[in-house]
Design an enzyme around this catalytic site. Structure first.
Site, short mmCIF file in Angstrom:
data_model
loop_
_atom_site.label_atom_id
_atom_site.label_comp_id
_atom_site.label_asym_id
_atom_site.label_seq_id
_atom_site.Cartn_x
_atom_site.Cartn_y
_atom_site.Cartn_z
N LYS A 199 12.90 18.52 42.53
CA LYS A 199 13.56 17.70 41.51
C LYS A 199 14.99 17.43 41.97
CE LYS A 199 13.46 17.75 36.48
NZ LYS A 199 13.41 18.63 35.32
O1 G3P Z 1 13.82 18.59 32.16
C1 G3P Z 1 14.62 17.53 31.81
C2 G3P Z 1 14.64 17.17 30.33
O2 G3P Z 1 13.36 17.21 29.79
C3 G3P Z 1 15.70 17.84 29.53
O3 G3P Z 1 15.57 17.65 28.15
O4 G3P Z 1 16.22 18.16 25.83
O5 G3P Z 1 17.70 18.92 27.71
O6 G3P Z 1 17.56 16.52 27.09
P1 G3P Z 1 16.83 17.82 27.16
#
Ligand code: G3P
Length: 225
Positions: A85
């Protein structure tokens, strides 16, 4: 649409995997930082991969191309099936392009616009992670970016997978499925919420109550016979 769990919590991942609906898992440094720091990150990632079996995205923390490539090689030494990633920055694109030449799958993350998604695709990313919730947080409809990306992908015949990320609730899951995301990576809580329906619970309670009532009546009749 495939579902990945977006988590680094072993209990949550184990339970989500036991449901049989998961095709993979995505992690990120913030998710890892929420967990017990006494467990080595490499060990945790390997355990996560053992549990889920499918796609497993592991994020680099370097911000320069060489550092990203070094980290990618380290992660691939942990397990060769890893998806690396990489953040959507200039060095990230350059690192993605190098890894793609080596057939290493890259999940390009922190994508907030369809033009970023297009650049990630052109650099050779196998997955483009478009963040919804964080756009919604700033009063910009994240779902529009998924829809635009999907439209471009169809018109241009692009092949990388559109991975909807930063999902916050089951409605996001519904919206991204309708917009044509190939994959949604979803917090454990959202997976569980999306499976629940009060009519399912009420329906099951009624079926079971009726069954037990019938059994009691049968037992009573046998007693009288
Ligand atoms: O893994 C990346 C993403 O899904 C993060 O989500 O909730 O931290 O914006 P969030």
């Amino acid at each position: 649409m495939q579902i990945y769990v977006d988590s680094a919590n072993l209990d949550d991942i184990k339970h989500a995997a036991s449901l049989g609906i998961l095709s993979g898992v995505t992690t990120n440094p913030s998710l890892l930082a929420k967990e017990d720091p006494s467990v080595d990150v490499r060990e945790r990632i390997l355990e996560i991969h053992r549990i889920v079996g499918g796609h497993c995205s592991v994020e680099v923390v370097s911000t320069d191309k060489d550092g990203m490539l070094r980290e990618a090689d380290e992660i691939l030494e942990w397990f060769p099936q890893a998806t690396i990633k990489i953040p959507m920055i200039a060095d990230g694109l350059a690192a993605t392009s190098e890894l793609a030449k080596r057939n290493v799958p890259v999940n390009m993350t922190l994508i907030f616009s369809a033009t970023q998604a297009l650049a990630a695709n052109n650099a050779g990313a196998a997955y483009v992670s478009v963040f919804l919730g964080r756009l919604d947080d700033i009063a910009t409809p994240g779902i529009d970016v998924i829809s635009d990306t999907r439209e471009i992908w169809e018109k241009q015949g692009l092949e990388s997978k559109i991975l909807a990320a930063s999902l916050r609730h089951p409605l996001h899951l519904l919206q991204v499925a309708k917009a044509g995301a190939h994959i949604a990576t979803t917090p454990y809580k959202v997976i569980i919420q999306s499976l629940k329906h009060p009519l399912t619970d009420a329906g099951l309670d009624k079926f079971l109550a009726d069954y037990h009532k019938m059994q009691a009546e049968i037992a009573e009749l046998r007693k009288q016979a």
